[in-house]
Design a protein around this motif. Structure first.
Motif, PDB file in Angstrom:
ATOM      1  N   MET A 292     -27.104 -26.969   7.260  1.00 48.17           N
ATOM      2  CA  MET A 292     -28.298 -27.405   7.944  1.00 48.17           C
ATOM      3  C   MET A 292     -29.171 -26.180   8.196  1.00 48.17           C
ATOM      4  O   MET A 292     -28.703 -25.057   8.152  1.00 48.17           O
ATOM      5  N   THR A 293     -30.418 -26.433   8.496  1.00 50.69           N
ATOM      6  CA  THR A 293     -31.410 -25.379   8.675  1.00 50.69           C
ATOM      7  C   THR A 293     -32.034 -25.492  10.055  1.00 50.69           C
ATOM      8  O   THR A 293     -32.252 -26.595  10.553  1.00 50.69           O
ATOM      9  N   HIS A 294     -32.327 -24.345  10.660  1.00 55.91           N
ATOM     10  CA  HIS A 294     -33.026 -24.341  11.944  1.00 55.91           C
ATOM     11  C   HIS A 294     -34.525 -24.371  11.703  1.00 55.91           C
ATOM     12  O   HIS A 294     -35.055 -23.561  10.944  1.00 55.91           O
ATOM     13  N   TYR A 295     -35.193 -25.298  12.364  1.00 60.85           N
ATOM     14  CA  TYR A 295     -36.649 -25.445  12.286  1.00 60.85           C
ATOM     15  C   TYR A 295     -37.255 -25.175  13.647  1.00 60.85           C
ATOM     16  O   TYR A 295     -36.769 -25.692  14.661  1.00 60.85           O
ATOM     17  N   LEU A 296     -38.316 -24.387  13.672  1.00 59.88           N
ATOM     18  CA  LEU A 296     -39.091 -24.139  14.878  1.00 59.88           C
ATOM     19  C   LEU A 296     -40.275 -25.090  14.851  1.00 59.88           C
ATOM     20  O   LEU A 296     -41.076 -25.073  13.910  1.00 59.88           O
ATOM     21  N   ILE A 297     -40.381 -25.923  15.874  1.00 58.85           N
ATOM     22  CA  ILE A 297     -41.500 -26.844  16.025  1.00 58.85           C
ATOM     23  C   ILE A 297     -42.234 -26.398  17.283  1.00 58.85           C
ATOM     24  O   ILE A 297     -41.642 -26.325  18.357  1.00 58.85           O
ATOM     25  N   SER A 298     -43.529 -26.066  17.147  1.00 55.41           N
ATOM     26  CA  SER A 298     -44.222 -25.447  18.277  1.00 55.41           C
ATOM     27  C   SER A 298     -45.697 -25.807  18.327  1.00 55.41           C
ATOM     28  O   SER A 298     -46.255 -26.331  17.361  1.00 55.41           O
ATOM     29  N   PHE A 299     -46.300 -25.493  19.476  1.00 56.86           N
ATOM     30  CA  PHE A 299     -47.734 -25.694  19.660  1.00 56.86           C
ATOM     31  C   PHE A 299     -48.232 -24.755  20.749  1.00 56.86           C
ATOM     32  O   PHE A 299     -47.488 -24.414  21.668  1.00 56.86           O
ATOM     33  N   PRO A 300     -49.504 -24.330  20.660  1.00 58.30           N
ATOM     34  CA  PRO A 300     -50.080 -23.535  21.745  1.00 58.30           C
ATOM     35  C   PRO A 300     -50.513 -24.463  22.880  1.00 58.30           C
ATOM     36  O   PRO A 300     -50.935 -25.593  22.646  1.00 58.30           O
ATOM     37  N   SER A 301     -50.397 -24.018  24.135  1.00 56.52           N
ATOM     38  CA  SER A 301     -50.737 -24.880  25.252  1.00 56.52           C
ATOM     39  C   SER A 301     -52.152 -25.413  25.205  1.00 56.52           C
ATOM     40  O   SER A 301     -52.398 -26.531  25.602  1.00 56.52           O
ATOM     41  N   GLY A 302     -53.092 -24.623  24.719  1.00 57.56           N
ATOM     42  CA  GLY A 302     -54.471 -25.061  24.673  1.00 57.56           C
ATOM     43  C   GLY A 302     -54.722 -26.225  23.729  1.00 57.56           C
ATOM     44  O   GLY A 302     -55.786 -26.855  23.783  1.00 57.56           O
ATOM     45  N   ALA A 303     -53.764 -26.546  22.882  1.00 59.06           N
ATOM     46  CA  ALA A 303     -53.936 -27.641  21.930  1.00 59.06           C
ATOM     47  C   ALA A 303     -53.689 -29.008  22.554  1.00 59.06           C
ATOM     48  O   ALA A 303     -54.079 -30.033  21.991  1.00 59.06           O
ATOM     49  N   MET A 304     -53.045 -29.036  23.715  1.00 58.72           N
ATOM     50  CA  MET A 304     -52.715 -30.317  24.345  1.00 58.72           C
ATOM     51  C   MET A 304     -53.975 -31.061  24.756  1.00 58.72           C
ATOM     52  O   MET A 304     -54.889 -30.486  25.326  1.00 58.72           O
ATOM     53  N   ASP A 305     -54.001 -32.355  24.464  1.00 61.52           N
ATOM     54  CA  ASP A 305     -55.131 -33.206  24.805  1.00 61.52           C
ATOM     55  C   ASP A 305     -54.727 -34.108  25.973  1.00 61.52           C
ATOM     56  O   ASP A 305     -54.556 -35.311  25.806  1.00 61.52           O
ATOM     57  N   ALA A 306     -54.542 -33.485  27.126  1.00 64.33           N
ATOM     58  CA  ALA A 306     -54.141 -34.240  28.317  1.00 64.33           C
ATOM     59  C   ALA A 306     -54.845 -33.655  29.534  1.00 64.33           C
ATOM     60  O   ALA A 306     -55.004 -32.438  29.639  1.00 64.33           O
ATOM     61  N   THR A 307     -55.245 -34.532  30.427  1.00 66.58           N
ATOM     62  CA  THR A 307     -55.855 -34.080  31.679  1.00 66.58           C
ATOM     63  C   THR A 307     -54.748 -33.643  32.624  1.00 66.58           C
ATOM     64  O   THR A 307     -53.576 -34.012  32.435  1.00 66.58           O
ATOM     65  N   PRO A 308     -55.069 -32.874  33.667  1.00 68.06           N
ATOM     66  CA  PRO A 308     -54.037 -32.492  34.635  1.00 68.06           C
ATOM     67  C   PRO A 308     -53.300 -33.692  35.219  1.00 68.06           C
ATOM     68  O   PRO A 308     -52.093 -33.626  35.450  1.00 68.06           O
ATOM     69  N   ASP A 309     -53.993 -34.792  35.426  1.00 69.65           N
ATOM     70  CA  ASP A 309     -53.343 -35.991  35.963  1.00 69.65           C
ATOM     71  C   ASP A 309     -52.345 -36.609  34.991  1.00 69.65           C
ATOM     72  O   ASP A 309     -51.405 -37.287  35.389  1.00 69.65           O
ATOM     73  N   GLU A 310     -52.575 -36.392  33.695  1.00 65.81           N
ATOM     74  CA  GLU A 310     -51.696 -36.959  32.675  1.00 65.81           C
ATOM     75  C   GLU A 310     -50.477 -36.089  32.373  1.00 65.81           C
ATOM     76  O   GLU A 310     -49.536 -36.551  31.726  1.00 65.81           O
ATOM     77  N   LEU A 311     -50.492 -34.836  32.835  1.00 66.27           N
ATOM     78  CA  LEU A 311     -49.403 -33.912  32.487  1.00 66.27           C
ATOM     79  C   LEU A 311     -48.015 -34.388  32.902  1.00 66.27           C
ATOM     80  O   LEU A 311     -47.060 -34.206  32.144  1.00 66.27           O
TER      81      LEU A 311
END
Length: 114
Positions: A1-20
């Motif tokens: 099996m292989t290790h995969y890194l799945i990632s994102f920068p925080s600024g990419a999130m499309d959520a309001t503070p209330d939705e977090l």
């Protein structure tokens, strides 16, 4: 099996503070599913309130970072999977939960932690 890194920068999130809180719950549900499936290696995020430091081979600590990693932030998941297609399927689940696209990378050969 292989290790995969799945990632994102925080600024990419499309959520309001209330939705977090709901986003966090959805993300944890995916993490729990990965754990139950036996593929979870690691999941977490960078603490953006704590500045990084560099530590040299002689123990010298410098209060800065490499210019290339100055924007290192966001969420990271490492999964042990049989195929790249499986990584894409898990990345889709994470993207839905976190409300942003995910980047998928393959780790090279390394030491096993388990």
């Amino acid at each position: 099996m292989t290790h995969y890194l799945i990632s994102f920068p925080s600024g990419a999130m499309d959520a309001t503070p209330d939705e977090l809180p709901a986003v966090g719950e959805a993300a944890m549900a995916v993490v729990h599913a990965a754990r139950e499936a036996g593929v979870l290696v690691f999941a977490g995020g960078i603490d953006e309130t704590t500045p990084p430091v560099r530590v040299a081979g002689d123990g010298t600590i410098t209060d800065d970072t490499y210019p290339q990693t100055a924007q290192l932030e966001g969420g990271y998941t490492i999964l042990d999977l049989p195929t790249r297609e499986a990584a894409h399927e898990w990345a889709t689940r994470i993207a839905t939960a976190c409300r942003c696209a995910q980047e998928v990378r393959v780790f090279g050969e390394g030491s096993e932690s388990r």
